[in-house]
Design an enzyme around this catalytic site. Structure first.
Site, PDB file in Angstrom:
ATOM      1  N   ASP A 190      35.564  34.912  36.461  1.00  0.00           N
ATOM      2  CA  ASP A 190      35.550  33.503  36.077  1.00  0.00           C
ATOM      3  C   ASP A 190      35.796  33.491  34.570  1.00  0.00           C
ATOM      4  OD1 ASP A 190      33.956  30.740  35.400  1.00  0.00           O
ATOM      5  OD2 ASP A 190      34.645  30.718  37.464  1.00  0.00           O
ATOM      6  N   GLY A 204      28.322  31.178  46.150  1.00  0.00           N
ATOM      7  CA  GLY A 204      27.426  31.669  45.111  1.00  0.00           C
ATOM      8  C   GLY A 204      28.111  31.616  43.758  1.00  0.00           C
ATOM      9  N   LYS A 205      27.361  31.866  42.708  1.00  0.00           N
ATOM     10  CA  LYS A 205      27.918  31.915  41.355  1.00  0.00           C
ATOM     11  C   LYS A 205      26.936  32.677  40.469  1.00  0.00           C
ATOM     12  CE  LYS A 205      31.710  30.315  39.352  1.00  0.00           C
ATOM     13  NZ  LYS A 205      33.049  30.297  39.964  1.00  0.00           N
ATOM     14  N   GLY A 206      27.462  33.300  39.432  1.00  0.00           N
ATOM     15  CA  GLY A 206      26.586  34.056  38.551  1.00  0.00           C
ATOM     16  C   GLY A 206      27.192  34.234  37.183  1.00  0.00           C
ATOM     17  N   VAL A 210      23.203  33.084  41.404  1.00  0.00           N
ATOM     18  CA  VAL A 210      22.736  32.031  42.297  1.00  0.00           C
ATOM     19  C   VAL A 210      23.402  32.253  43.648  1.00  0.00           C
ATOM     20  CG1 VAL A 210      22.638  29.554  42.732  1.00  0.00           C
ATOM     21  CG2 VAL A 210      22.404  30.409  40.393  1.00  0.00           C
TER      22      VAL A 210
END
Length: 457
Positions: free
Chosen positions: A153, A112-114, A67
């Site tokens: 993460d 962002g993040k994924g 994202v």
């Protein structure tokens, strides 16, 4: 009726922002309030299939995501999470929060993040390596040092970052700072593992100093911490360094509570760190170590918040929504004056409402709340410093990185405090709302950058 799928985690984060911006003196905020509809959808959502081979030669299929939420302030920046619960709602929530968190650091980073619903637990090194190479085969088309710089993460530690970096280098034939959290010998930064925990404590130290008019520090404070991973471990060590007493730690199986005045010491934290490296649980340590049995009680299946008699500071550092409304009330009843989140969205909205009501009603005697987007931004701050070191082809000393981190957390504190004082009426003796200040500061910075770049007019 919306035609969008329910996204409860993202909706919770969005509602918190809306509440902060509209709750009180929104007349002091100009037309940017109408831009909530512009800042909430991500710029881009990438979803892809990840096919990989297990050790038995069978193919397995997982979902991969990235994202890319907002790039107004810099390249997309945020972690990759490998966990079976990963879905778009969680990643949108994390990317949304990351955007404003990164803004508060003062560094040039977007949000962002994924990740993937792949579960690394129980997998062999070879299976994890094969998954990472397959995952990066698609992700490498969408990231780069000037575009999107992921980090680790949950489920993505140094091993996984190494495999992902190796895959990127293999596919692109480029050695660049495309990931942070790298090993120190191949482009990583010192203090990165410690950064979130250290930064959390630095932030709370400024809360304590401001609330006491500079008269108090961590010295002698009783500190309840949840979790026992990197964030909790290094927060505990920094609290001890500053003279505080750590009275609780926990994991997904239960909580350890100090029974005497001593609390945890550095040796205890080292034992816990080794245990967690071996993927063990605190119950094993409590059962095996006589020193733990004599000084701590173990509560299976419990979080620590309702089981402390007296506490000055609470640092939720385990997972999202780990402090409920009732637990918030119990902490206040136990004398807690400062609570700051080491975990993302560590408190439910009902718990946050309890904190804020207590701050307003009891003024300086109430609980002062430091939200995750500010209090735990130390990790991404040092990731930003790693990007800077990669750009310079340099490696800074531990002292230099720690000094920069401390400065960033101080600026972050004031970046939250000053807007709270500017935009809201504060009663005499009342402490400003850091959650409102953090939301407003991050939001205003992002939407002003978007206006300057022509995203709205």
């Amino acid at each position: 009726m919306s035609n969008l799928a329910p996204e409860p985690e993202f909706q919770q984060a969005y509602n918190e922002l809306v509440h902060s911006l509209r709750d009180q003196n929104s007349s002091r905020l100009p037309q940017i309030l109408r831009l909530l509809c512009l800042s909430s959808p991500p710029e881009r959502v990438i979803q892809f299939r990840v096919t990989w081979e297990d050790d038995k030669g069978n193919f397995q299929v997982n979902r991969g995501y990235r994202v890319q939420f907002n790039s107004a302030l810099g390249p997309y920046k945020g972690g990759l999470r490998f966990h079976p619960t990963v879905n778009l709602s969680i990643l949108k929530f994390l990317g949304f929060e990351q955007t404003f968190k990164n803004a508060l650091t003062g560094l040039n980073m977007g949000g962002g993040k994924g990740g993937s619903d792949f579960d690394p637990k129980g997998k062999s090194d070879n299976e994890i390596r094969r998954f990472c190479y397959s995952f990066m085969r698609e992700l490498s088309k969408h990231i780069g040092q000037f575009t999107d710089v992921p980090a680790g993460d949950i489920g993505v530690g140094g091993r996984e970052i190494g495999y992902l970096f190796g895959a990127y280098e293999s596919y692109k034939n480029q050695f660049e700072g495309v990931l942070t959290g790298k090993g120190i010998t191949w482009g990583g930064s010192l203090i990165r593992p410690e950064a979130t925990g250290y930064g959390l404590v630095y932030y709370v130290a400024h809360m304590i100093s401001y609330a006491s008019g500079g008269k108090e520090t961590f010295a002698g404070k009783r500190v309840a911490i949840s979790g026992s991973g990197n964030v909790a471990q290094y927060a505990a060590l920094k609290v001890l360094e500053l003279g505080g007493k750590v009275i609780t730690l926990s994991d997904s199986k239960g909580a350890l509570i100090a029974t005497g005045e001593e609390g945890f010491n550095e040796t205890d934290i080292e034992l816990i760190a080794k245990l967690k490296l071996d993927r063990g649980y605190l119950t094993q340590l409590h059962a095996a170590e006589d020193s733990f049995k004599s000084r701590f009680k173990y509560l299976p299946g419990e979080r620590p918040w309702c089981h402390v008699d007296k506490v000055d500071v609470a640092l939720p550092s385990a997972t999202q929504n780990e402090v409920s409304e009732q637990e918030a009330k119990e902490l206040i009843a136990s004398g807690c004056k400062f609570l700051a989140e080491g975990s993302n969205m560590g408190s439910t909205q009902e718990a946050i409402n309890v904190y804020e009501e207590d701050r307003k009603s009891r003024k300086a005697d109430g609980l002062w709340y430091g939200p995750a987007k500010a209090a735990n931004c130390g990790g991404v701050a040092v990731s930003g410093l790693e990007m800077a070191q990669n750009s310079q082809r340099l490696t800074w000393t531990s002292e230099q990185v720690d000094k920069e981190l401390a400065g960033i957390m101080e600026r972050c504190f004031w970046n939250c405090l000053n807007p709270a004082k500017e935009y809201f009426d504060i009663a005499e003796g009342e402490l400003p709302s850091l959650v409102a200040g953090a939301n407003i500061a991050g939001y205003v910075k992002v939407v002003n950058a978007m206006k300057a770049q022509g995203d709205w007019w």
